[in-house]
Design an enzyme around this catalytic site. Structure first.
Site, PDB file in Angstrom:
ATOM      1  N   GLN A   1       0.863  -1.172   0.000  1.00  0.00           N
ATOM      2  CA  GLN A   1       0.000   0.000   0.000  1.00  0.00           C
ATOM      3  C   GLN A   1       0.908   1.233   0.000  1.00  0.00           C
ATOM      4  O   GLN A   1       1.996   1.225   0.588  1.00  0.00           O
ATOM      5  CB  GLN A   1      -0.922   0.023   1.224  1.00  0.00           C
ATOM      6  CG  GLN A   1      -2.031  -1.033   1.192  1.00  0.00           C
ATOM      7  CD  GLN A   1      -3.172  -0.594   0.281  1.00  0.00           C
ATOM      8  OE1 GLN A   1      -2.998  -0.488  -0.936  1.00  0.00           O
ATOM      9  NE2 GLN A   1      -4.337  -0.347   0.852  1.00  0.00           N
ATOM     10  N   SER A   2       0.468   2.326  -0.614  1.00  0.00           N
ATOM     11  CA  SER A   2       1.350   3.476  -0.834  1.00  0.00           C
ATOM     12  C   SER A   2       1.626   4.267   0.426  1.00  0.00           C
ATOM     13  O   SER A   2       2.671   4.914   0.538  1.00  0.00           O
ATOM     14  CB  SER A   2       0.749   4.403  -1.896  1.00  0.00           C
ATOM     15  OG  SER A   2       0.658   3.724  -3.138  1.00  0.00           O
ATOM     16  N   SER A   3       0.726   4.272   1.383  1.00  0.00           N
ATOM     17  CA  SER A   3       0.906   5.079   2.586  1.00  0.00           C
ATOM     18  C   SER A   3       0.302   4.350   3.769  1.00  0.00           C
ATOM     19  O   SER A   3      -0.547   3.464   3.620  1.00  0.00           O
ATOM     20  CB  SER A   3       0.268   6.465   2.421  1.00  0.00           C
ATOM     21  OG  SER A   3      -1.128   6.356   2.266  1.00  0.00           O
TER      22      SER A   3
END
Length: 731
Positions: free
Chosen positions: A24-26
Site C-alpha cells: 500500500q502506498s501510505s
C-alpha cells in the site's frame, strides 16, 4: 481458470515457490483502505488453484506504507527481484501492476529478469508469460499506463493545490508567531510572549543588520525563542529555548511575517538514492505571492529591505564581494574597498605594529584562485585617517542639509545666510548659524535613541518576566496534578512528581536569568543622557570618543560612503563615492615601510643638533624627555640613544664644537702654564679655572688663559712640570 492460462503453468514452475507481493502506498491507506489489502492477500488462493501448495506461497508484505514510484526504501521489492533473478520463483503475484511498481524502469527490469528465469506473472486480470511477445506487450502497456496514472493523479492534486494557493486559501504549516483561526484564516498568535519574541528578532535585526548579532543579543539578554513541535505525540506544542541562527534566518526570509501569502518557495527533489532534497527557489520562480493577505509583523517594504541586506552579506562570501555587516575590527573601511586594477573587492588582513593591531587592504582573488601574486596590498592607517577626515568634513554639511529638509525653522535663517555668502567670513557665519540650530536637533535625536535603548531593555526584561510567569504556571499545574493523584498509585505519582520537579527547576532557571539580566543591564541614568546630549552636539568628539565602538564608526561610514577605489602607484589614489552622488579623489603619499617607520623624526634630530652646543648626551636626553618627545619607536630617550642618533645623522660632537671655538685640552693648557695635568684638574675643581664639559664623565675643555694666567693661592705649592718624555693627548 481458462485452458490457455492453465497451460502456461508447467511442472518446472510448480517445483519453485510462488511469491505474493503486497503493498500500500501510505500508512493511511493501510489503516483506512483495508479492502485493498484483503484483495491482495486473497491472491494466495489463485496460486493454490494453479497448483502450488499453500505452504509454498511466500507473502512479501514488508513494503506496506511505501510508494511504488521508486525502489528506494522498498526492501520487499528488492527481495522479490533477488529471488526471481536466482531462479527461486515460479510465479509472481500482484493485485495489479501498480502494486509491483509505478516506475517503468523498475517494471521493465522485473519483466526482463522474469523472462530470463522463466517466471510467470499473475494479476487480477490474468496470467502472463514474459517470454511470449503478446504477454510481454500487454504487461509493458500496463506498466506505462500505471506510470501515467501516477502522473495524472499527481497533476490533479497539484492543480487543486495551485488553484487554492492562487486564491490564498491553501492551508499550510505556519511559522511560529502565526496560527489558524476557526475559519482557517492566518492570524497572529494570541500568546503575547510569542508575538513579542518575533517582534524582538525583527527589531534587533533592523538595528544591527546582522542575523548573528540578533543571536548574540538574545544570548546576552538571556532571552528565549519559541518553536512548535511538528511531529510526534507532542505535535503542535509550543516549546521555548535559546535562539538559533537558522531560526533568525527563517523569520527574516519568510514573507509571511510581512503579511504576504506565498506558495512555491521550495522545490522538492529526489536524488538518485531516493532521498528527498529541498531547494529554495528565487522569488521570480514562486508560484504565488499575494501581498497584504493578513496582518504582518513588518511591512512588505521593510521585508524587502531585509532581503537586500541579507543578500549583500551573502554575496560578501563569494568572488564578487560586497559590504559585509560591520564588525569590531579596527579596519574602518571594511567591505568598502575596491581594487583599482582588477575591480574586485579587497579583503582585510591585520598585523601587530608596536603592540597595536593595524589593517592592510589586499586584493587576494587572483592569488587565491590562480596561485599568482597579490594584485595590491595597501596599508590601511593612512587611507583610513584621510577618509575619516573627509567624513568629518562632510558629515556636518550633510546633517545641516538633512535638518533643512526636515524642519522649517531654518528657512528664514537660511535665506538670510544665502545673502551673506560673498566673503569667507560671511560663509563662516552662515555655518555657525546653521550649526546653532542643528545642535538641538542632534541632541534631541540622541535622546530619542537613548529612550529607544531604554525601551528595548524594558521590553527584554518584560519578556524574561513573562517566561518566568509561564514557568511558574506550569509548575503550579504540575503541583495540582501531583496532589490530586491517588497516593496508592505509585507509578502515576512518581511520574507526576518528576514532572513537578522538572517544572520547579525550570522556574529556578528562569528566575536566575531574570535576576542576572537585571544586574548586568546598565540603566540609562540622567548622567548618561546628559553625556549623550553633549556628545551629539559635537560630531568630532563623538567620533573620537574612546567609548564609541568601532562598529558604530563603520556604520556611520557606510551611511555616507558607497565604495572606495584604491590604486597604488608612486602615490596612493583613493576615489571616494559618497551616497549623495558626490565624488572625492584623495592623493596620499605611500606609507613608509621597514626601518623608515622607526626613523627618528626630523624635529627631534634638529633639537639634538641645537642642544649639542651647550649640553652633553645625558643632559640632552633629559631635556627631550621633559619636552615629551620620543624616538621613532615611541621610546623615551637615554644617553646611548642620543649618542647613536648623533652618530647616525653625523652631527658634530660637542667636543669638536668646543675645539672649533678654541678651547684647549688639559694637556695643552698644562704646557702653556708649565704645570702638570693633575694641577689643571685641581684648579678646575677649586674654581680657579673655567671649563666646558664635553661628555658625561665630567671631562672638560678649557679656554685659553691669555696674558693673565690664573693666580695660585698663597701656600699652594706649584707642582713640577711633567717630564717632557710623557706623550701628549688631545682628548
Amino acid at each position: 481458470m481458462s485452458i490457455e492460462n492453465s497451460g502456461k503453468v508447467t511442472a518446472e514452475h510448480l517445483r519453485r515457490d510462488a511469491y505474493l507481493y503486497v503493498r500500500q502506498s501510505s500508512l493511511k491507506q493501510v489503516v483506512n483502505n483495508s479492502e485493498s489489502t484483503q484483495r491482495q492477500y486473497a491472491l494466495r488462493g489463485r496460486a493454490v488453484a494453479l497448483g502450488w501448495e499453500e505452504d509454498r506461497v511466500v507473502v512479501i508484505d514488508s513494503d506496506q506504507g511505501r510508494s511504488g514510484a521508486s525502489t528506494a526504501g522498498r526492501d520487499g521489492f528488492q527481495r522479490l527481484v533477488a529471488e526471481v533473478s536466482m531462479g527461486r520463483a515460479g510465479i509472481v503475484l500482484g493485485l495489479e501492476v501498480s502494486r509491483l511498481a509505478r516506475n517503468n524502469t523498475d517494471w521493465h527490469r522485473l519483466l526482463e529478469i522474469c523472462a530470463l528465469s522463466g517466471t510467470l506473472i499473475l494479476d487480477e486480470d490474468g496470467l502472463y508469460d514474459p517470454r511470449t511477445f503478446n504477454d510481454r506487450l500487454v504487461l509493458g502497456m500496463k506498466g506505462t499506463m500505471s506510470e501515467a496514472e501516477l502522473h495524472l493523479l499527481g497533476a490533479r492534486l497539484r492543480g487543486g493545490q495551485l488553484a487554492k494557493a492562487r486564491r490564498g486559501e491553501l492551508k499550510q504549516p505556519l511559522p511560529v508567531g502565526y496560527v489558524h483561526d476557526y475559519a482557517d484564516r492566518i492570524v497572529k498568535d494570541p500568546d503575547t510572549a510569542v508575538r513579542a519574541a518575533v517582534e524582538r528578532v525583527l527589531d534587533v535585526f533592523t538595528a544591527t543588520g546582522s542575523a548573528r548579532q540578533v543571536v548574540k543579543t538574545f544570548a546576552a539578554e538571556h532571552l528565549t525563542f519559541p518553536s512548535r513541535i511538528r511531529t510526534g505525540p507532542r505535535k503542535g506544542e509550543l516549546v521555548w529555548g535559546p535562539l538559533k541562527h537558522w531560526q533568525v534566518l527563517n523569520v527574516l526570509h519568510n514573507p509571511l511575517y510581512a503579511g504576504a501569502f506565498c506558495y512555491g518557495r521550495r522545490k522538492v527533489e529526489r536524488t538518485t538514492d531516493g532521498r528527498v532534497s529541498i531547494r529554495l527557489l528565487p522569488r521570480d520562480q514562486w508560484d504565488t505571492l499575494i501581498e497584504d493577505h493578513h496582518e504582518g509583523y513588518v511591512t512588505f517594504a521593510r521585508w524587502e529591505t531585509n532581503q537586500a541586506t541579507l543578500a549583500a552579506q551573502a554575496a560578501s562570501r563569494g568572488l564578487e564581494r560586497t559590504a559585509t555587516a560591520p564588525r569590531e575590527g579596527p579596519a574602518l573601511l571594511q567591505g568598502l574597498m575596491i581594487c583599482g586594477r582588477c575591480g574586485r573587492r579587497m579583503t582585510i588582513g591585520y598585523h601587530l605594529r608596536q603592540g597595536r593591531e593595524v589593517s592592510d587592504y589586499r586584493c587576494m582573488t587572483h592569488a587565491i584562485q590562480e596561485g599568482g601574486r597579490v594584485c595590491q596590498r595597501i596599508p590601511g592607517p593612512g587611507v583610513e585617517q584621510a577618509v575619516a577626515a573627509l567624513l568629518l568634513e562632510e558629515l556636518t554639511p550633510l546633517a545641516v542639509e538633512a535638518a533643512l529638509q526636515v524642519t522649517g525653522r531654518l528657512a528664514a535663517r537660511a535665506a538670510e545666510a544665502d545673502r551673506l555668502r560673498s566673503t569667507h567670513l560671511q560663509r563662516a557665519q552662515h555655518r555657525a548659524l546653521l550649526l546653532e540650530e542643528l545642535t538641538p536637533l542632534a541632541v534631541e535625536a540622541a535622546l530619542q535613541v537613548t529612550d529607544r535603548l531604554a525601551a528595548r531593555a524594558a521590553e527584554a526584561d518584560r519578556l524574561r518576566s513573562t517566561h518566568l510567569q509561564r514557568a511558574q504556571h506550569r509548575a503550579d499545574l504540575a503541583k495540582r496534578r501531583y496532589l490530586a493523584v491517588d497516593p496508592d498509585n505509585r507509578l502515576v505519582a512518581d511520574s507526576l512528581e518528576a514532572d513537578w520537579n522538572a517544572a520547579l527547576r525550570e522556574v529556578a532557571a528562569a528566575r536566575k536569568d531574570v535576576e542576572r539580566a537585571r544586574i548586568e543591564t546598565e540603566p540609562v541614568t540622567e548622567a548618561l543622557r546628559h553625556k549623550l546630549a553633549h556628545l551629539a552636539g559635537d560630531v568630532h568628539r563623538l567620533w573620537h570618543d574612546p567609548g564609541t565602538p568601532m562598529r558604530e564608526r563603520k556604520r556611520i561610514a557606510r551611511l555616507l560612503i558607497t565604495d572606495i577605489t584604491l590604486t597604488k602607484g608612486e602615490r596612493i589614489t583613493a576615489r571616494v563615492r559618497l551616497s549623495g552622488g558626490r565624488h572625492h579623489t584623495l592623493d596620499l603619499p605611500l606609507p613608509l615601510g621597514g626601518g623608515k617607520l622607526w626613523q627618528t623624526p626630523k624635529p627631534v634630530v634638529t633639537a639634538i643638533d641645537a642642544l649639542l652646543e651647550d649640553h652633553t648626551d645625558a643632559e640632552i636626553a633629559d631635556i627631550l624627555n621633559q619636552r615629551g618627545l620620543t624616538s621613532g619607536k615611541g621610546l623615551p630617550f637615554h644617553r646611548l640613544l642620543v649618542r647613536d642618533i648623533r652618530e647616525d645623522y653625523q652631527l658634530t660632537s660637542r667636543f669638536d664644537r668646543l675645539r672649533d671655538r678654541g678651547l684647549l685640552t688639559a694637556y695643552e693648557l698644562a704646557d702653556i702654564l708649565d704645570v702638570s695635568v693633575p694641577t689643571i684638574w685641581k684648579w678646575h675643581r677649586g674654581g680657579l679655572l673655567e671649563g666646558e664639559k664635553y661628555n658625561d664623565k665630567n671631562a672638560c675643555l678649557y679656554p685659553h688663559p691669555g696674558p693673565n694666567p690664573p693666580r695660585v693661592q698663597q701656600g699652594v705649592r706649584l707642582d713640577r712640570r711633567r717630564p717632557a718624555a710623557t706623550p701628549k693627548r688631545t682628548r
